[in-house]
Write a protein that holds these residues in place. Structure first.
Motif, short mmCIF file in Angstrom:
data_model
loop_
_atom_site.label_atom_id
_atom_site.label_comp_id
_atom_site.label_asym_id
_atom_site.label_seq_id
_atom_site.Cartn_x
_atom_site.Cartn_y
_atom_site.Cartn_z
N LYS A 1 72.43 -91.40 40.63
CA LYS A 1 72.72 -90.07 40.10
C LYS A 1 71.72 -89.01 40.52
N ALA A 2 70.51 -89.41 40.84
CA ALA A 2 69.45 -88.48 41.28
C ALA A 2 69.28 -87.31 40.30
N LEU A 3 69.18 -87.64 39.02
CA LEU A 3 69.02 -86.60 38.01
C LEU A 3 67.56 -86.19 37.82
N TYR A 4 66.65 -87.04 38.27
CA TYR A 4 65.23 -86.79 38.04
C TYR A 4 64.46 -86.87 39.36
N SER A 5 63.31 -86.22 39.37
CA SER A 5 62.45 -86.29 40.55
C SER A 5 61.80 -87.68 40.61
N ASN A 6 61.57 -88.18 41.82
CA ASN A 6 61.01 -89.51 41.99
C ASN A 6 59.49 -89.48 41.90
N ASP A 7 58.99 -89.07 40.75
CA ASP A 7 57.55 -89.04 40.51
C ASP A 7 57.30 -89.32 39.03
N ILE A 8 56.05 -89.20 38.61
CA ILE A 8 55.70 -89.54 37.24
C ILE A 8 56.38 -88.61 36.25
N GLN A 9 56.58 -87.32 36.64
CA GLN A 9 57.25 -86.38 35.75
C GLN A 9 58.70 -86.78 35.55
N GLY A 10 59.37 -87.16 36.63
CA GLY A 10 60.75 -87.60 36.53
C GLY A 10 60.88 -88.87 35.71
N PHE A 11 59.95 -89.80 35.91
CA PHE A 11 59.97 -91.05 35.15
C PHE A 11 59.77 -90.78 33.66
N ALA A 12 58.85 -89.86 33.33
CA ALA A 12 58.59 -89.52 31.93
C ALA A 12 59.82 -88.91 31.28
N GLU A 13 60.52 -88.02 31.99
CA GLU A 13 61.72 -87.39 31.44
C GLU A 13 62.80 -88.44 31.21
N TRP A 14 62.97 -89.34 32.18
CA TRP A 14 63.96 -90.42 32.04
C TRP A 14 63.63 -91.31 30.86
N LEU A 15 62.35 -91.61 30.67
CA LEU A 15 61.92 -92.49 29.59
C LEU A 15 62.23 -91.88 28.22
N ILE A 16 62.01 -90.56 28.10
CA ILE A 16 62.27 -89.88 26.83
C ILE A 16 63.76 -89.90 26.52
N ILE A 17 64.59 -89.68 27.54
CA ILE A 17 66.04 -89.62 27.34
C ILE A 17 66.62 -91.01 27.11
#
Length: 218
Positions: free
Chosen positions: A23-39
């Motif tokens: 889906k490529a909804l998040y950036s492939n970095d720590i910020q994207g991982f953090a957002e995915w984790l919260i959701i």
């Protein structure tokens, strides 16, 4: 060293990469991982909120229904303000045009279902768009028995002329939500929409069947 913790983190990263690859909804970095984790794990990220009437026993069902109703009214007022001096009769006009621009030609009922309207209300909107020359109806190339409605060049021009105002209204609805909160909100609303849209389609199809039977009997 806590190898169990490392193993858990690695497994979460692997889940994130697999889901984000499609889906490529998040950036492939720590910020994207953090957002995915919260959701993906909202129950672990925040404590339960409070709401008006909670202490007196007001239920979560009640406050959610009230807040969604209020948000719908806010959104409608922003759309009305954005198109006050435009050629649109209502926000439904440009919402239908946006649907046709995004998805392409479809039958009248497909367009009505996509915008969650009753058949009679949806037909009135589509007919108004046709009279204005913004939408046209043509026989489908794949099935000559089916007619599709599609956006005309004039309709596309009118829509593009007002997209800045429409986008402003959309941004106003989002308000002060952060990007992470927006992603979580999208996930929650999409889950609700999927649940309710299936019920809506069943009710609409049942009504169409009743209408067909009524016509045969009369």
């Amino acid at each position: 060293m806590n190898y169990d913790l490392i193993k858990t983190v690695v497994e979460l990263i692997q889940q994130f990469m697999e889901q984000n690859e499609d889906k490529a909804l998040y950036s492939n970095d720590i910020q994207g991982f953090a957002e995915w984790l919260i959701i993906s794990h909202p129950e672990d990220s925040k404590s339960e909120p409070g709401w008006l009437g909670m202490e007196s026993g007001r239920s979560t069902d009640s406050i959610i229904n009230t807040l969604l109703t209020r948000m719908g009214r806010y959104a409608k007022s922003y759309s009305r303000s954005a198109t006050y001096h435009s050629v649109f009769s209502s926000q439904d006009d440009f919402i239908y045009l946006i649907s046709l621009k995004s998805v392409g030609p479809m039958t009248k009922m497909e367009l009505i279902r996509r915008n969650v309207h009753e058949k009679s209300s949806g037909i009135l909107i589509i007919n108004r768009l046709i009279r204005n020359g913004w939408v046209k109806q043509e026989i489908s190339q794949k099935d000559k028995r089916t007619k599709h409605v599609q956006l005309t060049q004039e309709g596309l021009t009118v829509l593009n002329e007002h997209m800045d105002e429409i986008r402003k209204a959309s941004r106003a609805v989002v308000g002060n939500l952060t990007h992470s909160e927006q992603m979580l909100f999208i996930a929650i609303l999409s889950k609700l929409d999927e649940f309710h849209h299936s019920l809506y389609r069943m009710n609409l199809e049942a009504q169409e069947l009743l209408d067909a039977v009524y016509k045969k009997l009369n």
